[in-house]
Design a protein around this motif. Structure first.
Motif, PDB file in Angstrom:
ATOM      1  N   LYS A  90      24.762  33.356  34.187  1.00  0.00           N
ATOM      2  CA  LYS A  90      23.622  34.199  34.514  1.00  0.00           C
ATOM      3  C   LYS A  90      22.425  33.753  33.664  1.00  0.00           C
ATOM      4  O   LYS A  90      22.552  33.616  32.450  1.00  0.00           O
ATOM      5  CB  LYS A  90      23.964  35.659  34.203  1.00  0.00           C
ATOM      6  N   PRO A  91      21.262  33.522  34.277  1.00  0.00           N
ATOM      7  CA  PRO A  91      20.100  33.079  33.501  1.00  0.00           C
ATOM      8  C   PRO A  91      19.700  34.132  32.453  1.00  0.00           C
ATOM      9  O   PRO A  91      19.571  35.311  32.768  1.00  0.00           O
ATOM     10  CB  PRO A  91      18.994  32.918  34.534  1.00  0.00           C
ATOM     11  N   ALA A  92      19.507  33.703  31.212  1.00  0.00           N
ATOM     12  CA  ALA A  92      19.078  34.603  30.142  1.00  0.00           C
ATOM     13  C   ALA A  92      17.558  34.692  30.091  1.00  0.00           C
ATOM     14  O   ALA A  92      17.003  35.722  29.714  1.00  0.00           O
ATOM     15  CB  ALA A  92      19.609  34.106  28.802  1.00  0.00           C
ATOM     16  N   TYR A  93      16.873  33.614  30.482  1.00  0.00           N
ATOM     17  CA  TYR A  93      15.416  33.586  30.458  1.00  0.00           C
ATOM     18  C   TYR A  93      14.935  32.533  31.445  1.00  0.00           C
ATOM     19  O   TYR A  93      15.451  31.417  31.459  1.00  0.00           O
ATOM     20  CB  TYR A  93      14.933  33.225  29.042  1.00  0.00           C
ATOM     21  N   THR A  94      13.992  32.873  32.305  1.00  0.00           N
ATOM     22  CA  THR A  94      13.436  31.904  33.248  1.00  0.00           C
ATOM     23  C   THR A  94      11.922  32.039  33.277  1.00  0.00           C
ATOM     24  O   THR A  94      11.385  33.132  33.129  1.00  0.00           O
ATOM     25  CB  THR A  94      13.968  32.119  34.684  1.00  0.00           C
ATOM     26  N   GLU A  95      11.226  30.923  33.451  1.00  0.00           N
ATOM     27  CA  GLU A  95       9.775  30.928  33.529  1.00  0.00           C
ATOM     28  C   GLU A  95       9.256  30.563  34.912  1.00  0.00           C
ATOM     29  O   GLU A  95       8.061  30.616  35.144  1.00  0.00           O
ATOM     30  CB  GLU A  95       9.185  29.970  32.488  1.00  0.00           C
ATOM     31  N   PHE A  96      10.115  30.155  35.813  1.00  0.00           N
ATOM     32  CA  PHE A  96       9.658  29.873  37.164  1.00  0.00           C
ATOM     33  C   PHE A  96      10.687  30.348  38.162  1.00  0.00           C
ATOM     34  O   PHE A  96      11.865  30.454  37.858  1.00  0.00           O
ATOM     35  CB  PHE A  96       9.350  28.381  37.366  1.00  0.00           C
ATOM     36  N   GLU A  97      10.179  30.669  39.352  1.00  0.00           N
ATOM     37  CA  GLU A  97      11.033  31.117  40.441  1.00  0.00           C
ATOM     38  C   GLU A  97      11.279  29.966  41.400  1.00  0.00           C
ATOM     39  O   GLU A  97      10.417  29.110  41.566  1.00  0.00           O
ATOM     40  CB  GLU A  97      10.321  32.215  41.238  1.00  0.00           C
ATOM     41  N   LEU A  98      12.413  29.979  42.019  1.00  0.00           N
ATOM     42  CA  LEU A  98      12.668  29.037  43.098  1.00  0.00           C
ATOM     43  C   LEU A  98      12.386  29.756  44.405  1.00  0.00           C
ATOM     44  O   LEU A  98      12.782  30.902  44.586  1.00  0.00           O
ATOM     45  CB  LEU A  98      14.106  28.534  43.054  1.00  0.00           C
ATOM     46  N   ALA A  99      11.679  29.116  45.277  1.00  0.00           N
ATOM     47  CA  ALA A  99      11.352  29.686  46.581  1.00  0.00           C
ATOM     48  C   ALA A  99      11.395  28.556  47.604  1.00  0.00           C
ATOM     49  O   ALA A  99      11.760  27.428  47.275  1.00  0.00           O
ATOM     50  CB  ALA A  99       9.969  30.334  46.539  1.00  0.00           C
ATOM     51  N   THR A 100      11.011  28.850  48.815  1.00  0.00           N
ATOM     52  CA  THR A 100      10.990  27.844  49.870  1.00  0.00           C
ATOM     53  C   THR A 100       9.792  26.917  49.671  1.00  0.00           C
ATOM     54  O   THR A 100       8.688  27.372  49.407  1.00  0.00           O
ATOM     55  CB  THR A 100      10.907  28.530  51.242  1.00  0.00           C
ATOM     56  N   TYR A 101      10.040  25.612  49.791  1.00  0.00           N
ATOM     57  CA  TYR A 101       8.977  24.610  49.699  1.00  0.00           C
ATOM     58  C   TYR A 101       8.414  24.369  51.091  1.00  0.00           C
ATOM     59  O   TYR A 101       9.155  24.338  52.077  1.00  0.00           O
ATOM     60  CB  TYR A 101       9.519  23.289  49.155  1.00  0.00           C
ATOM     61  N   TYR A 102       7.089  24.153  51.161  1.00  0.00           N
ATOM     62  CA  TYR A 102       6.470  23.871  52.456  1.00  0.00           C
ATOM     63  C   TYR A 102       5.183  23.088  52.224  1.00  0.00           C
ATOM     64  O   TYR A 102       4.340  23.503  51.417  1.00  0.00           O
ATOM     65  CB  TYR A 102       6.152  25.170  53.206  1.00  0.00           C
TER      66      TYR A 102
END
Length: 132
Positions: free
Chosen positions: A77-89
């Protein structure tokens, strides 16, 4: 009438004018480098989290479209993230001198490399001069 035909053709090739309908889902515009050589174009796109199965690359009416959904496949489980993954277009208008049938795409470590060669007739060539 000829003026209208020209305007319609330009609108067809403009990525913004003919961009496909999309849902209101959040999209990320991937960072891209495009390099032109005498042989053709090489495009590299940063698409971390995308896989071969989720990545779509297609050309229609002179418009190159890249799209991919991304997922985080790390254990735990991620403890800390600075960016989100989303759909690329992302869409690009590409010249007709490229041979789309011979295009090659490779995905490695989140980097898409797309190579589209120029048609043989569009490649520069030296013409030999003969003395008579």
């Amino acid at each position: 009438m000829a003026e209208n035909a020209v305007a319609e053709k330009n609108e067809e090739k403009n990525p913004l004018a003919r961009e496909e309908s999309r849902s209101y889902e959040r999209y990320i515009k991937p960072a891209v480098n495009i390099i032109e050589t005498e042989e053709g174009l090489t495009l590299t796109a940063d698409v971390p989290g995308a896989t071969k199965d989720t990545l779509e690359v297609h050309v229609e009416k002179g418009i190159l479209t890249l799209s991919a959904s991304a997922s985080r496949n790390l254990p735990g489980k991620p403890a800390y993230t600075e960016f989100e993954l989303a759909t690329y277009y992302r869409q690009f208008s590409i010249p007709e001198v490229l041979d789309q049938e011979k295009a090659r795409a490779d995905l490695s470590n989140g980097i898409l490399t797309l190579q589209i060669p120029k048609r043989e007739a569009a490649k520069p060539r030296k013409i030999e001069v003969k003395v008579s």
